[in-house]
Design a protein around this motif. Structure first.
Motif, PDB file in Angstrom:
ATOM      1  N   TYR A 200       0.841  -1.211   0.052  1.00 38.78           N
ATOM      2  CA  TYR A 200       0.049   0.184   0.001  1.00 38.78           C
ATOM      3  C   TYR A 200       1.035   0.891   0.030  1.00 38.78           C
ATOM      4  O   TYR A 200       0.592   2.311  -0.648  1.00 38.78           O
ATOM      5  CB  TYR A 200      -0.972   0.025   1.192  1.00 38.78           C
ATOM      6  CG  TYR A 200      -2.190  -0.774   1.123  1.00 38.78           C
ATOM      7  CD1 TYR A 200      -2.611  -0.976  -0.205  1.00 38.78           C
ATOM      8  CD2 TYR A 200      -2.838  -1.420   2.215  1.00 38.78           C
ATOM      9  CE1 TYR A 200      -3.848  -1.751  -0.176  1.00 38.78           C
ATOM     10  CE2 TYR A 200      -3.978  -2.208   1.953  1.00 38.78           C
ATOM     11  CZ  TYR A 200      -4.548  -2.384   0.821  1.00 38.78           C
ATOM     12  OH  TYR A 200      -5.685  -3.255   0.784  1.00 38.78           O
ATOM     13  N   VAL A 201       1.942   1.297   0.912  1.00 39.98           N
ATOM     14  CA  VAL A 201       2.798   2.536   1.061  1.00 39.98           C
ATOM     15  C   VAL A 201       3.580   2.993  -0.366  1.00 39.98           C
ATOM     16  O   VAL A 201       3.429   3.942  -1.094  1.00 39.98           O
ATOM     17  CB  VAL A 201       3.668   2.114   1.999  1.00 39.98           C
ATOM     18  CG1 VAL A 201       4.939   3.232   1.775  1.00 39.98           C
ATOM     19  CG2 VAL A 201       3.088   2.170   3.634  1.00 39.98           C
ATOM     20  N   SER A 202       3.774   1.692  -1.074  1.00 40.41           N
ATOM     21  CA  SER A 202       4.522   1.868  -2.351  1.00 40.41           C
ATOM     22  C   SER A 202       3.817   2.210  -3.419  1.00 40.41           C
ATOM     23  O   SER A 202       4.093   3.142  -4.009  1.00 40.41           O
ATOM     24  CB  SER A 202       5.072   0.429  -2.814  1.00 40.41           C
ATOM     25  OG  SER A 202       5.714   0.399  -3.926  1.00 40.41           O
ATOM     26  N   ARG A 203       2.429   1.942  -3.522  1.00 43.14           N
ATOM     27  CA  ARG A 203       1.509   2.553  -4.372  1.00 43.14           C
ATOM     28  C   ARG A 203       1.093   3.902  -4.264  1.00 43.14           C
ATOM     29  O   ARG A 203       0.975   4.585  -5.191  1.00 43.14           O
ATOM     30  CB  ARG A 203       0.156   1.401  -4.201  1.00 43.14           C
ATOM     31  CG  ARG A 203       0.276   0.044  -4.807  1.00 43.14           C
ATOM     32  CD  ARG A 203      -0.829  -0.782  -4.765  1.00 43.14           C
ATOM     33  NE  ARG A 203      -0.917  -2.239  -5.247  1.00 43.14           N
ATOM     34  CZ  ARG A 203      -1.709  -3.072  -5.191  1.00 43.14           C
ATOM     35  NH1 ARG A 203      -2.723  -3.157  -4.236  1.00 43.14           N
ATOM     36  NH2 ARG A 203      -1.550  -4.233  -5.393  1.00 43.14           N
ATOM     37  N   ILE A 204       0.854   4.024  -2.821  1.00 45.69           N
ATOM     38  CA  ILE A 204       0.458   5.577  -2.517  1.00 45.69           C
ATOM     39  C   ILE A 204       1.718   6.330  -2.985  1.00 45.69           C
ATOM     40  O   ILE A 204       1.100   7.367  -3.547  1.00 45.69           O
ATOM     41  CB  ILE A 204       0.287   5.791  -0.996  1.00 45.69           C
ATOM     42  CG1 ILE A 204      -0.867   4.795  -0.670  1.00 45.69           C
ATOM     43  CG2 ILE A 204       0.283   7.155  -0.507  1.00 45.69           C
ATOM     44  CD1 ILE A 204      -0.891   4.736   1.211  1.00 45.69           C
ATOM     45  N   LEU A 205       2.815   6.187  -2.528  1.00 44.17           N
ATOM     46  CA  LEU A 205       4.071   7.029  -2.878  1.00 44.17           C
ATOM     47  C   LEU A 205       4.081   7.170  -4.505  1.00 44.17           C
ATOM     48  O   LEU A 205       4.392   8.309  -5.085  1.00 44.17           O
ATOM     49  CB  LEU A 205       5.253   6.549  -2.635  1.00 44.17           C
ATOM     50  CG  LEU A 205       5.490   6.414  -0.948  1.00 44.17           C
ATOM     51  CD1 LEU A 205       6.817   5.877  -0.675  1.00 44.17           C
ATOM     52  CD2 LEU A 205       5.240   7.773  -0.406  1.00 44.17           C
ATOM     53  N   THR A 206       3.796   5.871  -5.290  1.00 46.05           N
ATOM     54  CA  THR A 206       3.972   6.123  -6.889  1.00 46.05           C
ATOM     55  C   THR A 206       2.714   6.897  -7.383  1.00 46.05           C
ATOM     56  O   THR A 206       2.956   7.557  -8.459  1.00 46.05           O
ATOM     57  CB  THR A 206       3.983   4.733  -7.288  1.00 46.05           C
ATOM     58  OG1 THR A 206       5.052   3.701  -6.803  1.00 46.05           O
ATOM     59  CG2 THR A 206       3.873   4.653  -8.689  1.00 46.05           C
ATOM     60  N   LYS A 207       1.657   6.471  -6.882  1.00 45.92           N
ATOM     61  CA  LYS A 207       0.561   7.080  -7.399  1.00 45.92           C
ATOM     62  C   LYS A 207       0.499   8.729  -7.105  1.00 45.92           C
ATOM     63  O   LYS A 207       0.130   9.493  -8.084  1.00 45.92           O
ATOM     64  CB  LYS A 207      -0.744   6.834  -6.957  1.00 45.92           C
ATOM     65  CG  LYS A 207      -1.220   5.260  -7.458  1.00 45.92           C
ATOM     66  CD  LYS A 207      -2.673   4.653  -6.766  1.00 45.92           C
ATOM     67  CE  LYS A 207      -3.029   3.338  -7.230  1.00 45.92           C
ATOM     68  NZ  LYS A 207      -4.381   2.789  -6.797  1.00 45.92           N
ATOM     69  N   LEU A 208       0.831   9.143  -6.101  1.00 44.58           N
ATOM     70  CA  LEU A 208       0.938  10.502  -5.924  1.00 44.58           C
ATOM     71  C   LEU A 208       2.336  11.376  -6.128  1.00 44.58           C
ATOM     72  O   LEU A 208       2.381  12.424  -5.893  1.00 44.58           O
ATOM     73  CB  LEU A 208       0.511  10.748  -4.368  1.00 44.58           C
ATOM     74  CG  LEU A 208      -0.758  10.092  -3.631  1.00 44.58           C
ATOM     75  CD1 LEU A 208      -0.892  10.496  -2.429  1.00 44.58           C
ATOM     76  CD2 LEU A 208      -1.875  10.626  -4.831  1.00 44.58           C
ATOM     77  N   GLY A 209       3.018  10.487  -6.512  1.00 39.48           N
ATOM     78  CA  GLY A 209       4.389  11.133  -7.043  1.00 39.48           C
ATOM     79  C   GLY A 209       5.133  11.425  -6.028  1.00 39.48           C
ATOM     80  O   GLY A 209       5.933  12.521  -6.002  1.00 39.48           O
TER      81      GLY A 209
END
Length: 230
Positions: A200-209
């Motif tokens: 989840y953390v990885s996806r959040i960082l990636t999606k929000l740049g």
């Protein structure tokens, strides 16, 4: 031939010689760390970092000539090339600008009265590319400055963008991150495995740049996704 990874190269920046000596003693005693230099102000820290290329800069905030906030911005801000990890070590009740340092590019902060083991662990954490926020003071610290974190003309739109990009569970994880919870605590709160939290953390960082958890916390407060009330 040893397979051990190279030691973490640390630069210590504090205007008090006694504090610097203490940090150097602590870090030099670690088998996986090497102190490559010291600096007594932000200007010297910027110069030393560009010459010595440390992995982690342990940065004080209140210093002469150039404070730790501006030094952090020059070393790890958006325009920095190959930025080091900056760990801000501060006295919470005195330094009212910790948030500014995080926004300037710091990978985390720790209190000056933290035990040596926590200081060493913090350096290892940011060296791995993870962000470190002291959980006990995260809500108090950023919540205290919540109003200055939310420009009225941009927060609503930014909040809508975040909501549209993230799933419901990712938003829940982001709110828990902003409250200062560790991955293990988030896993317990969401009834999921720690490995899932990492995803989840990885996806959040990636999606929000975003670069790291610190930026995620800042964004969560700036956009009003979390409350500033205890």
């Amino acid at each position: 031939m040893s397979d051990a990874p190279p030691p973490i190269r640390v630069l210590v920046c504090d205007d008090q010689a006694l504090v610097r000596t203490g940090y150097v003693t602590i870090f030099s005693a670690q088998p996986d760390m090497e102190v490559v230099g010291e600096a007594e102000n932000g200007h010297a820290a910027v110069q030393a970092t560009r010459q010595l290329r440390p992995d982690v800069v342990v940065m004080d905030i209140r210093m002469p000539l150039l404070d730790g906030i501006e030094a952090t911005r020059r070393l790890a801000g958006p325009d920095a090339v190959a930025p080091p990890k900056v760990l801000v070590v501060t006295t919470f009740n005195v330094d009212a600008y910790v948030y500014d340092a995080l926004r300037a590019g710091a990978s985390g902060f720790l209190l000056k009265d933290s035990p040596p083991a926590e200081l060493v662990g913090a350096v290892r954490t940011v060296a791995r590319g993870e962000a470190l926020l002291a959980p006990a003071v995260t809500r108090h610290l950023i919540g205290h400055f919540a109003e200055r974190l939310r420009p009225a003309d941009t927060s609503r739109r930014a909040g809508e963008d975040v909501v549209s990009l993230l799933t419901v569970r990712e938003l829940e994880a982001l709110r828990l991150i902003a409250e200062g919870l560790s991955n293990a605590e988030i896993a317990a709160a969401m009834f999921i495995a720690p490995e899932t939290v990492k995803t989840y953390v990885s996806r959040i960082l990636t999606k929000l740049g975003l670069r790291d958890r610190v930026q995620a916390v800042v964004l969560a407060y700036r956009t009003g996704l979390v409350s500033d009330t205890p």
